[in-house]
Enzyme design. Structure first.
Site, PDB file in Angstrom:
ATOM      1  N   ASP A   7     -38.233  16.894  -1.305  1.00 27.71           N
ATOM      2  CA  ASP A   7     -37.841  17.739  -2.433  1.00 27.71           C
ATOM      3  C   ASP A   7     -36.897  16.973  -3.358  1.00 27.71           C
ATOM      4  O   ASP A   7     -37.108  16.899  -4.576  1.00 27.71           O
ATOM      5  CB  ASP A   7     -37.182  19.013  -1.899  1.00 27.71           C
TER       6      ASP A   7
ATOM      7  N   SER B 190     -42.550  21.034   6.108  1.00 27.78           N
ATOM      8  CA  SER B 190     -41.685  21.569   7.177  1.00 27.78           C
ATOM      9  C   SER B 190     -41.332  20.566   8.269  1.00 27.78           C
ATOM     10  O   SER B 190     -40.633  20.913   9.209  1.00 27.78           O
ATOM     11  CB  SER B 190     -42.269  22.842   7.816  1.00 27.78           C
TER      12      SER B 190
END
Length: 171
Positions: free
Chosen positions: A33, A122
């Site tokens: 991110d 994840s």
């Protein structure tokens, strides 16, 4: 759909869309991110801030996906999705992770995007174990039946998850 495994930096891929393993605020973070936000430049953060909140501090709930422009990235678009936090596998994590892939693919298909690159959603700070996460990813890509996207890249920064992707694709 053609599925490929790539080891390297997702921010360098010249595809129609890269997927960002984001947090619910979509305002940047660590891992992939943060790397995507840094590479894309401040325009990405501005565009993310402009997305409506569905509740305070949440622009994209876990399992859903949102799309923005690619800004300074070689990719035209960034599809942001929020993967589940691993809590042992008995709290809906596989279903929520599968929804990340399905919703990202649906956005790409709806917008006519031919190529998409996924990080290991994840598998970083959210703690999802590599083998089950890879199985979910491969399962969703193999089950995808729409014409678009035509090509999906599974991009990993390390060799562990890439090896798991390759093992599953060979089997």
């Amino acid at each position: 759909m053609r599925i490929e495994v790539v080891e390297g930096d997702i921010t360098t891929l010249a595809v129609d869309a890269i997927v960002n393993a984001a947090n619910e605020s979509l305002l940047g973070g660590g891992g992939v991110d943060g790397a995507i936000h840094r590479a894309a430049g401040p325009g990405l953060l501005d565009e993310c801030r402009a997305l409506p909140e569905v509740r305070p501090g949440v622009r994209c709930p876990t399992g859903e996906a949102r799309i923005t422009g690619g800004h300074r990235l070689p990719a035209r678009c960034v599809i942001h999705t929020v993967g589940p936090l691993w809590r042992g596998g008995d709290h809906g994590e596989p279903e929520r992770l599968a929804a990340c892939y399905a919703n990202a693919l649906q956005l790409a298909s709806d917008l006519g995007l031919a190529s998409i690159a996924f990080p290991a959603i994840s598998c970083g700070v959210f703690g999802y174990p590599h083998a089950p996460a890879a199985a979910v990813a491969i399962g969703q890509l193999r089950d995808w039946s729409a014409d678009l996207p035509e090509r999906a890249l599974l991009c990993s920064f390390g060799s562990d998850i890439a090896a798991e992707y390759r093992r599953l694709l060979a089997g």
